[in-house]
Design a protein around this motif. Structure first.
Motif, mmCIF file in Angstrom:
data_model
loop_
_atom_site.group_PDB
_atom_site.id
_atom_site.type_symbol
_atom_site.label_atom_id
_atom_site.label_comp_id
_atom_site.label_asym_id
_atom_site.label_seq_id
_atom_site.Cartn_x
_atom_site.Cartn_y
_atom_site.Cartn_z
ATOM 1 N N UNK A 1 84.733 9.739 37.671
ATOM 2 C CA UNK A 1 85.772 10.252 38.564
ATOM 3 C C UNK A 1 87.114 9.663 38.175
ATOM 4 N N UNK A 2 88.142 10.075 38.899
ATOM 5 C CA UNK A 2 89.457 9.449 38.754
ATOM 6 C C UNK A 2 89.511 8.221 39.656
ATOM 7 N N UNK A 3 90.296 7.219 39.286
ATOM 8 C CA UNK A 3 90.307 5.968 40.058
ATOM 9 C C UNK A 3 91.042 6.079 41.385
ATOM 10 N N UNK A 4 90.658 5.219 42.307
ATOM 11 C CA UNK A 4 91.384 5.070 43.554
ATOM 12 C C UNK A 4 92.649 4.244 43.295
ATOM 13 N N UNK A 5 93.673 4.348 44.143
ATOM 14 C CA UNK A 5 94.897 3.563 43.925
ATOM 15 C C UNK A 5 94.626 2.061 43.793
ATOM 16 N N UNK A 6 93.710 1.534 44.608
ATOM 17 C CA UNK A 6 93.409 0.100 44.534
ATOM 18 C C UNK A 6 92.790 -0.274 43.193
ATOM 19 N N UNK A 7 91.988 0.629 42.623
ATOM 20 C CA UNK A 7 91.368 0.380 41.326
ATOM 21 C C UNK A 7 92.404 0.454 40.207
ATOM 22 N N UNK A 8 93.329 1.390 40.338
ATOM 23 C CA UNK A 8 94.408 1.492 39.358
ATOM 24 C C UNK A 8 95.211 0.205 39.317
ATOM 25 N N UNK A 9 95.458 -0.375 40.494
ATOM 26 C CA UNK A 9 96.224 -1.616 40.570
ATOM 27 C C UNK A 9 95.433 -2.793 40.005
ATOM 28 N N UNK A 10 94.165 -2.917 40.389
ATOM 29 C CA UNK A 10 93.360 -4.058 39.925
ATOM 30 C C UNK A 10 93.182 -4.053 38.409
ATOM 31 N N UNK A 11 93.055 -2.860 37.833
ATOM 32 C CA UNK A 11 92.750 -2.737 36.408
ATOM 33 C C UNK A 11 93.955 -2.356 35.554
ATOM 34 N N UNK A 12 95.120 -2.196 36.187
ATOM 35 C CA UNK A 12 96.348 -1.850 35.467
ATOM 36 C C UNK A 12 96.134 -0.601 34.594
ATOM 37 N N UNK A 13 95.630 0.460 35.223
ATOM 38 C CA UNK A 13 95.281 1.667 34.498
ATOM 39 C C UNK A 13 96.497 2.544 34.243
ATOM 40 N N UNK A 14 96.526 3.151 33.076
ATOM 41 C CA UNK A 14 97.559 4.135 32.777
ATOM 42 C C UNK A 14 97.242 5.427 33.518
ATOM 43 N N UNK A 15 98.272 6.216 33.858
ATOM 44 C CA UNK A 15 98.018 7.486 34.546
ATOM 45 C C UNK A 15 97.044 8.351 33.756
ATOM 46 N N UNK A 16 96.129 9.005 34.483
ATOM 47 C CA UNK A 16 95.200 9.920 33.839
ATOM 48 C C UNK A 16 93.954 9.279 33.264
ATOM 49 N N UNK A 17 93.759 7.977 33.477
ATOM 50 C CA UNK A 17 92.578 7.303 32.928
ATOM 51 C C UNK A 17 91.385 7.479 33.865
ATOM 52 N N UNK A 18 90.318 8.150 33.426
ATOM 53 C CA UNK A 18 89.130 8.283 34.277
ATOM 54 C C UNK A 18 88.321 6.997 34.268
ATOM 55 N N UNK A 19 87.460 6.848 35.255
ATOM 56 C CA UNK A 19 86.596 5.672 35.328
ATOM 57 C C UNK A 19 85.154 6.109 35.580
ATOM 58 N N UNK A 20 84.236 5.243 35.201
ATOM 59 C CA UNK A 20 82.839 5.394 35.592
ATOM 60 C C UNK A 20 82.580 4.399 36.718
ATOM 61 N N UNK A 21 82.096 4.903 37.827
ATOM 62 C CA UNK A 21 81.707 4.045 38.948
ATOM 63 C C UNK A 21 80.210 3.815 38.822
ATOM 64 N N UNK A 22 79.845 2.579 38.501
ATOM 65 C CA UNK A 22 78.446 2.235 38.262
ATOM 66 C C UNK A 22 77.937 1.422 39.451
ATOM 67 N N UNK A 23 76.924 1.939 40.120
ATOM 68 C CA UNK A 23 76.362 1.286 41.307
ATOM 69 C C UNK A 23 74.913 0.934 41.021
ATOM 70 N N UNK A 24 74.570 -0.332 41.189
ATOM 71 C CA UNK A 24 73.183 -0.731 41.009
ATOM 72 C C UNK A 24 72.689 -1.433 42.269
ATOM 73 N N UNK A 25 71.500 -1.054 42.719
ATOM 74 C CA UNK A 25 70.882 -1.643 43.902
ATOM 75 C C UNK A 25 69.607 -2.355 43.472
ATOM 76 N N UNK A 26 69.509 -3.648 43.808
ATOM 77 C CA UNK A 26 68.351 -4.445 43.427
ATOM 78 C C UNK A 26 67.359 -4.564 44.573
ATOM 79 N N UNK A 27 66.053 -4.448 44.256
ATOM 80 C CA UNK A 27 65.000 -4.467 45.267
ATOM 81 C C UNK A 27 63.965 -5.551 44.955
ATOM 82 N N UNK A 28 63.366 -6.083 46.002
ATOM 83 C CA UNK A 28 62.247 -7.010 45.852
ATOM 84 C C UNK A 28 60.964 -6.218 45.632
ATOM 85 N N UNK A 29 59.867 -6.930 45.394
ATOM 86 C CA UNK A 29 58.566 -6.292 45.214
ATOM 87 C C UNK A 29 58.178 -5.472 46.436
#
Length: 260
Positions: free
Chosen positions: A200-228
């Motif tokens: 997707x395209x970044x959120x404003x807060x993500x653009x600020x944290x990562x100093x992204x140039x206009x038009x830079x897409x991002x991959x949002x990677x979500x991982x959920x860890x589970x017990x046995x």
């Protein structure tokens, strides 16, 4: 040698396309200087405004760096190889550094990560995955990871607060053995993880944290860890700029016993 190739579309786009092709072909090498604006005006028979619009396109794409008054230079790309499958591998790391720091220091790069720890009411996407009740709090470790002085990605880990309240997870320091081992010592060993990737395209807060140039897409990677037992104990939200990462998955096919 650079080749002038003009296609269709507005003149500034044609110039940008031609310069981009020369960069892709290696005619302009990483860290190499592009022709001056005056030289480009003459080569492409264009006005200075048109040339500047073309160069601005390449800057916004992350291909070119503007370093006035020296000029424009081809950006050197050294992408981070992001390997989700390394999550559960053994960690023979040094006492001072965690996985990220150790891996990229060994590659001759300069890794730094800024860590903030807090107690928060988690975002809905996290609360849902951790199966938290309304109002139930989470501990979060927020990290911005840098390579060679450039912010490369964010990595925010959320845990049910009741599980980790008195552990080293609550300290804003590198966790040398890894959070998995800390959770295991607390009685919540992760044995499997669910990975989700959204582009997707970044959120404003993500653009600020990562100093992204206009038009830079991002991959949002979500991982959920589970017990046995299937209890979710950790959700990690990573934001990976598209111009700085290669996501590498390793897969193996297990053969039937009779073919082994």
């Amino acid at each position: 040698m650079p080749v002038t190739r003009l296609g269709r579309g507005p003149k500034y786009q044609q110039i940008a396309d031609a310069l981009r092709q020369n960069i892709d072909d290696g005619a302009y090498e990483p860290d190499g200087k592009l022709p001056t604006e005056k030289e480009l005006e003459a080569e492409y028979e264009a006005s200075r405004e048109t040339v500047r619009k073309a160069l601005a396109m390449l800057v916004n794409e992350g291909l070119v760096i503007s370093a006035r008054p020296q000029g424009h230079f081809v950006r050197r790309r050294e992408p981070m190889v992001f390997r989700p499958q390394s999550e559960f591998r053994p960690r023979p790391y040094t006492p001072e550094m965690d996985a990220f720091m150790t891996q990229y220091a060994a590659e001759g790069r300069e890794p730094i990560q800024r860590i903030e720890v807090g107690i928060v009411e988690p975002p809905p996407e996290v609360a849902k995955r951790l199966k938290l009740e309304p109002g139930q709090l989470a501990a979060v470790r927020k990290r911005v990871r840098y390579l060679d002085g450039e912010p490369f990605n964010t990595n925010d880990s959320y845990y049910p607060l009741d599980l980790v309240r008195d552990s080293v997870i609550m300290r804003p320091d590198d966790i040398t053995p890894g959070a998995n081992e800390v959770l295991a010592d607390l009685g919540y060993r992760q044995v499997r993880a669910l990975d989700e990737i959204y582009v997707r395209m970044p959120k404003p807060s993500e653009t600020e944290r990562l100093k992204l140039a206009p038009g830079t897409p991002v991959a949002s990677y979500i991982t959920t860890g589970f017990t046995e037992e299937g209890q979710p104990v950790r959700v990690v939200l990573s934001v990976l700029p598209g111009d700085r990462h290669v996501i590498s998955y390793e897969r193996r096919r297990d053969l039937p016993a009779e073919n082994a």
